[in-house]
Design an enzyme around this catalytic site. Structure first.
Site, PDB file in Angstrom:
ATOM      1  N   ASP A 379     -61.360 -20.540  -5.857  1.00  8.73           N
ATOM      2  CA  ASP A 379     -61.991 -19.230  -5.919  1.00  8.73           C
ATOM      3  C   ASP A 379     -63.173 -19.226  -4.951  1.00  8.73           C
ATOM      4  O   ASP A 379     -63.467 -20.228  -4.299  1.00  8.73           O
ATOM      5  CB  ASP A 379     -62.417 -18.891  -7.346  1.00  8.73           C
ATOM      6  CG  ASP A 379     -63.498 -19.824  -7.891  1.00  8.73           C
ATOM      7  OD1 ASP A 379     -63.821 -20.815  -7.215  1.00  8.73           O
ATOM      8  OD2 ASP A 379     -64.015 -19.560  -8.984  1.00  8.73           O
ATOM      9  N   ASP A 658     -62.824 -21.222 -12.601  1.00  9.19           N
ATOM     10  CA  ASP A 658     -63.641 -21.340 -13.803  1.00  9.19           C
ATOM     11  C   ASP A 658     -63.500 -20.168 -14.767  1.00  9.19           C
ATOM     12  O   ASP A 658     -64.172 -20.119 -15.789  1.00  9.19           O
ATOM     13  CB  ASP A 658     -65.116 -21.511 -13.440  1.00  9.19           C
ATOM     14  CG  ASP A 658     -65.660 -20.347 -12.621  1.00  9.19           C
ATOM     15  OD1 ASP A 658     -64.899 -19.397 -12.352  1.00  9.19           O
ATOM     16  OD2 ASP A 658     -66.850 -20.380 -12.258  1.00  9.19           O
ATOM     17  N   ASP A 662     -58.240 -17.683 -14.090  1.00 10.84           N
ATOM     18  CA  ASP A 662     -57.788 -18.858 -13.343  1.00 10.84           C
ATOM     19  C   ASP A 662     -56.948 -19.808 -14.195  1.00 10.84           C
ATOM     20  O   ASP A 662     -56.350 -20.751 -13.670  1.00 10.84           O
ATOM     21  CB  ASP A 662     -58.994 -19.642 -12.797  1.00 10.84           C
ATOM     22  CG  ASP A 662     -59.829 -18.844 -11.820  1.00 10.84           C
ATOM     23  OD1 ASP A 662     -59.232 -18.148 -10.977  1.00 10.84           O
ATOM     24  OD2 ASP A 662     -61.069 -18.903 -11.901  1.00 10.84           O
ATOM     25  N   ASN A 751     -43.198 -65.704 -12.047  1.00  7.94           N
ATOM     26  CA  ASN A 751     -43.416 -64.255 -12.107  1.00  7.94           C
ATOM     27  C   ASN A 751     -44.750 -63.924 -12.770  1.00  7.94           C
ATOM     28  O   ASN A 751     -45.487 -63.039 -12.331  1.00  7.94           O
ATOM     29  CB  ASN A 751     -42.266 -63.606 -12.879  1.00  7.94           C
ATOM     30  CG  ASN A 751     -42.283 -62.101 -12.762  1.00  7.94           C
ATOM     31  OD1 ASN A 751     -42.261 -61.562 -11.667  1.00  7.94           O
ATOM     32  ND2 ASN A 751     -42.331 -61.428 -13.897  1.00  7.94           N
TER      33      ASN A 751
END
Length: 916
Positions: A379, A658, A662, A751
């Site tokens: 924004d 915010d 949104d 391993n």
């Protein structure tokens, strides 16, 4: 910053149909709530009171309690997050963890069959500990982050003022109650600074200005109509946000006073209609899909190789029980059992590093999505701008800067007795910044004509000390400030370089064009005019606002942040394209973007509005988002569509916002980013919460995300290629050597030791070149890497076989232990050295050096491998000390291995233009 189009990438994100359904549900709920509010806006206030069974004096307390019990608390739907036990279960829901659990079960069953003869298999608790630590670490980090986010929400308890009565005939009293106890029919009192607790139909209003940024994205407050108790409503509007007799939940009062009756609470509000569609299961992100693809690639590889090893050993050695045990050991060896732990440790380290930069990570996976992000939708207000109003310029009627206009505006704003709005304060701040400007000492207040929304202007009348008319009589000065159209309509003259000239039609068109030019630059413009009056009286009214002389214009804006342009350049340098998606109008959006270096293009329509988006189908929108940088006047549904269109083009999308408008886009984005001052639903929809709304913090987060991803992919490529090479060597040895080339215990210890060396990977550094571009999961690239790099180790494993067989006589059952010990040492050292070869595309130790923890850990593991055949543990592991003559061969083999790996690496980088 240059304008560029985005290049389409690979596949559309998964779960798209589900998100489309969510978007349709959101749109339907929002439209229904908007239609209902629009109808309420068009009804007389008295009718609305009757509909809600309320009175202007407020509800009785018992009635309010009954309504609260019937309708529920005034809260919107929100994600509370899973219970701790659900989060714990999900922490263990990893494909590799599940495979390890199955293998643990197989190993445990095998041990039960020989429990009377053999001690408890130590591999079982070791692998079990790996599984446990990995899952618990992920659970703890996400549980702690969720607690931090909840703590942010609990910092403030908000109350609101309502009228309540104790019973019939009792006098109403104004009381403060928590916002969640507001009910339909409550009469709410609003003043500057108040949050609007629910959807209200205004009953009375005076000079009311409301910030609707959380709903609409507009940076400037909007005016609501001056309202009396018996108004008759207004013509129905399609958008309740634009109705001037409604105040909606999620907005706040910036100036003025009002009372209103609550017409909707909680989920029934316009705010709640949007929030209600945003709870539930989140869509699968690029990180989730990438991990799944890589996991199943390695699982498929295992499903092919393990049966092959089992069959080949059974057929050549004849001992199918031993072959099965060895195949299980190979399966464990092929499983990157440390992957969940390494990934979680990486993410946890990233979360800690970001927390030191005032960033709360709610979902660990978001850190890697942040590194993969190549498009950031943001924004405008508070991100690119400072989220405050400033006076940008003060101009005469011709558009030239004029200090006299600023002086008149300051006098108007300074002497008014009503509550100053943001633009009044901006004028005063501008004058106070220039300390040498002191103009009010020469004036005293006579009267004022207050602002109202019908006139859209206000005036003050001042006495100038020493100002006298032509005959020596004292005079007063009336100064008017307000909307351009209203003030210009009252002007008969204008100030032209100190001369008062008649404002004829030609000049009127010219000064109107000056105001319009500033409007087109995204500025909010007010006009200032004056009138000199004889000092014959002390009271003035609206009728005196006539025959004015235009002084000039004031132009306001929400200024760009000082570091916004630098932050955008830094993001661009890291391969992140920034797109502005705002609810504000296109002129303001274009102006701000130009100020921070975003090239929106020169063609008409370069800034695309939400109305245009609504006309496009999905293919059309995908084409549009590729070429468009700035979207204005967008609603929640349109913002989410933009995000999904970018994802359908193969981009990893971040969204920074915010407001409630949104929230849908925050959930749909691969990484949703919000701030601690955001509305609750935005914070709940976000993956990451910034404690400072700052793009520079975000840029640092991108770098941290890429470091996290890089260290994770290091481990995967190291392990996958090494394991592939080992299994290939096992197949060769099994086919030509008459005994088992390596025992199952050897393979598992090797391993485990190799995995221990990998524990320091999350603390490694990444080459600066790696951090410059977005990074995403590429299962095909990992498979290719494994096939090209893995067999290199097999070349030197086979060389070791030949040396042990021909030089040291380990060519029969009698030399089996020597053969197995020699291969164990060479295999472990070559596996560990590959860490340094693979971690960088440069020459290791010269062009790029690993971090100290990695250097120390690999040195310790190599020392362990060299000393193990000579240790007291050797007999228990069926090993024996190696002859000293073996070690020059070992050094030569390891050096040749490193040299060949570097040669192949250089070719690989040139051929595929990639490494990690």
């Amino acid at each position: 910053m240059t304008h560029s189009t985005l290049t389409p990438r690979k596949l559309a994100p998964p779960g798209r149909a589900r998100r489309e359904r969510k978007a349709a549900e959101l749109e339907a709920r929002t439209r229904a709530a908007g239609d209902r509010l629009a109808r309420i806006s068009g009804r007389p206030a008295t009718q609305v009171l009757q509909d809600t069974r309320a009175t202007p004096h407020g509800l009785r307390r018992d009635d309010a309690e009954a309504r609260l019990a019937r309708d529920g608390a005034n809260v919107v739907a929100h994600d509370t997050g899973p219970r701790w036990y659900t989060r714990l279960a999900k922490a263990f829901g990893n494909p590799f963890i599940m495979i390890l659990v199955v293998l643990l079960a197989v190993m445990y069953v095998q041990w039960l069959q020989v429990a009377d003869e053999e001690p408890f298999d130590p591999k079982i608790p070791i692998i079990g500990a790996m599984v446990l630590v990995s899952g618990l670490l992920r659970f703890w980090q996400e549980h702690r982050s969720a607690g931090a986010a909840a703590a942010l929400r609990a910092l403030v308890t908000t109350t609101t003022a309502v009228r309540r009565r104790d019973g019939h005939g009792a006098a109403p009293a104004t009381v403060e109650i928590p916002m969640d106890r507001v009910v339909v029919g409550d009469v709410v009192r609003l003043a500057a600074g108040d949050l609007v607790p629910a959807d209200l139909r205004l009953l009375t209003a005076k000079d009311l200005m409301v910030s609707q940024a959380a709903l609409s994205g507009e940076s400037l407050p909007v005016a609501k109509a001056d309202t009396r108790a018996h108004d008759y409503g207004q013509s129905t509007t399609a958008d309740p946000v634009e109705a001037d007799n409604l105040c909606l939940m999620g907005t706040s009062v910036t100036s003025g006073t009002a009372t209103g009756v609550v017409v909707a609470t909680g989920a029934d509000t316009y705010f709640g209609s949007m929030a209600g569609s945003l709870v539930g299961e989140r869509p699968e992100t690029g990180f989730d899909a990438g991990v799944k693809k890589v996991s199943f690639l390695l699982i498929r590889f295992m499903l092919v190789m393990v049966p092959l090893v089992f069959a080949l050993n059974g057929l050549t050695k004849g001992d199918w029980d031993e072959a099965f045990m060895f195949a299980v050991a190979v399966a464990v060896g092929l499983t990157p059992e440390m992957l969940p732990m390494v990934v979680t440790t990486n993410l946890a380290r990233g979360a800690v590093a970001l927390s030191q930069r005032k960033v709360v990570v709610k979902r660990l996976n978001a850190i890697q999505n942040l590194g993969a992000m190549d498009v950031l939708c943001t924004d405008k207000t508070g991100t690119l701008t400072e989220d405050r109003i400033v006076l940008d310029r003060y101009l005469d009627a011709h558009g030239r800067e004029d200090a006299e206009v600023l002086e008149c505006a300051y006098l108007n704003s300074h002497f008014q007795t009503g509550l100053r709005n943001l633009m009044d304060q901006a004028v005063i701040d501008r004058v106070l910044e220039a300390e040498e400007v002191v103009v009010d000492a020469r004036f005293t207040m006579v009267d004022e004509i207050p602002f109202d929304f019908a006139r859209r202007r206000m005036s003050v009348v001042l006495r100038h000390k020493g100002l006298q008319g032509p005959e020596g009589a004292a005079e007063h000065v009336l100064i008017t400030k307000g909307a351009v159209e209203e003030v210009l309509a009252l002007c008969t003259h204008m100030n032209d370089a100190g001369r008062r000239v008649e404002l004829d039609a030609a000049l009127r068109r010219r000064v109107t064009r000056t105001a319009e030019d500033n409007n087109r630059q995204g500025l909010r413009v007010l006009a200032v005019a004056t009138r000199t009056l004889p000092a014959e009286r002390e009271t003035y009214g609206v009728a005196d606002e006539d025959g004015l002389t235009l002084a000039g214009f004031l132009a306001f804006l929400d200024p760009p942040k000082a570091d916004a342009a630098a932050a955008l350049r830094a993001l661009a340098d890291q391969g992140v394209a920034v797109k502005v998606v705002t609810g504000d109008n296109e002129l303001v959006a274009a102006r701000v973007c130009a100020d921070v270096g975003i090239d929106v293009g020169i063609d008409e329509g370069a800034v695309v509005t939400g109305a245009v988006i609504d006309t496009l189908d999905e293919p059309g929108l995908r084409a549009l988002v590729r070429a468009t940088t700035v979207f204005a006047k967008t609603n929640p549904v349109q913002k989410a569509r933009i995000v999904r269109a970018l994802q359908a083009e193969g981009h990893t999308v971040g969204f920074l916002g915010d407001g409630i408008n949104d929230a849908a886009a925050l959930r749909d984005a691969d990484v949703g980013i919000s701030v601690d001052t955001a509305v609750d639903i935005a914070k709940e929809s976000a993956d990451i919460i910034l404690l400072e709304k700052d793009l520079m913090v975000l840029e640092q987060g991108v770098e941290q995300g890429r470091t996290t991803f890089g260290n994770t992919i290091k481990y995967i490529k190291m392990t996958a290629s090494s394991n592939f090479g080992n299994v290939f060597s096992v197949l060769v040895a099994s086919a030509f050597i008459p005994f088992q080339p390596m025992l199952a215990i050897h393979l598992l210890v090797q391993n485990l030791a190799y995995d221990v060396s990998q524990l320091a990977t999350p603390w490694d550094r990444m080459d600066p070149e790696y951090l410059r571009t977005p990074r995403t999961w590429d299962a095909r690239g990992i498979a290719r890497f494994m096939l090209f790099i893995g067999p290199i180790s097999s070349v030197f494993d086979i060389t070791t076989f030949l040396v042990l067989w021909n030089v040291f006589g380990a060519d029969s059952e009698a030399g089996r232990t020597l053969f197995q010990s020699g291969w164990f040492v060479e295999g472990l050292l070559s596996q560990t050295l590959i860490v340094h070869m693979i971690r960088t595309r440069k020459v290791p130790f010269i062009g790029s050096r690993a971090s100290a923890p990695v250097m120390v850990m690999t040195a310790v593991v190599m020392a362990f491998g060299l000393l193990l055949p000579f240790s007291p543990l050797a007999p228990a592991l069926s090993m024996e000390p190696l002859p000293l003559g073996y070690f020059p061969w070992l050094i030569a083999i390891l050096l040749a291995y490193c040299a060949l790996t570097q040669v192949v690496k250089s070719w690989y980088v040139r051929r595929f233009d990639t490494w990690l």
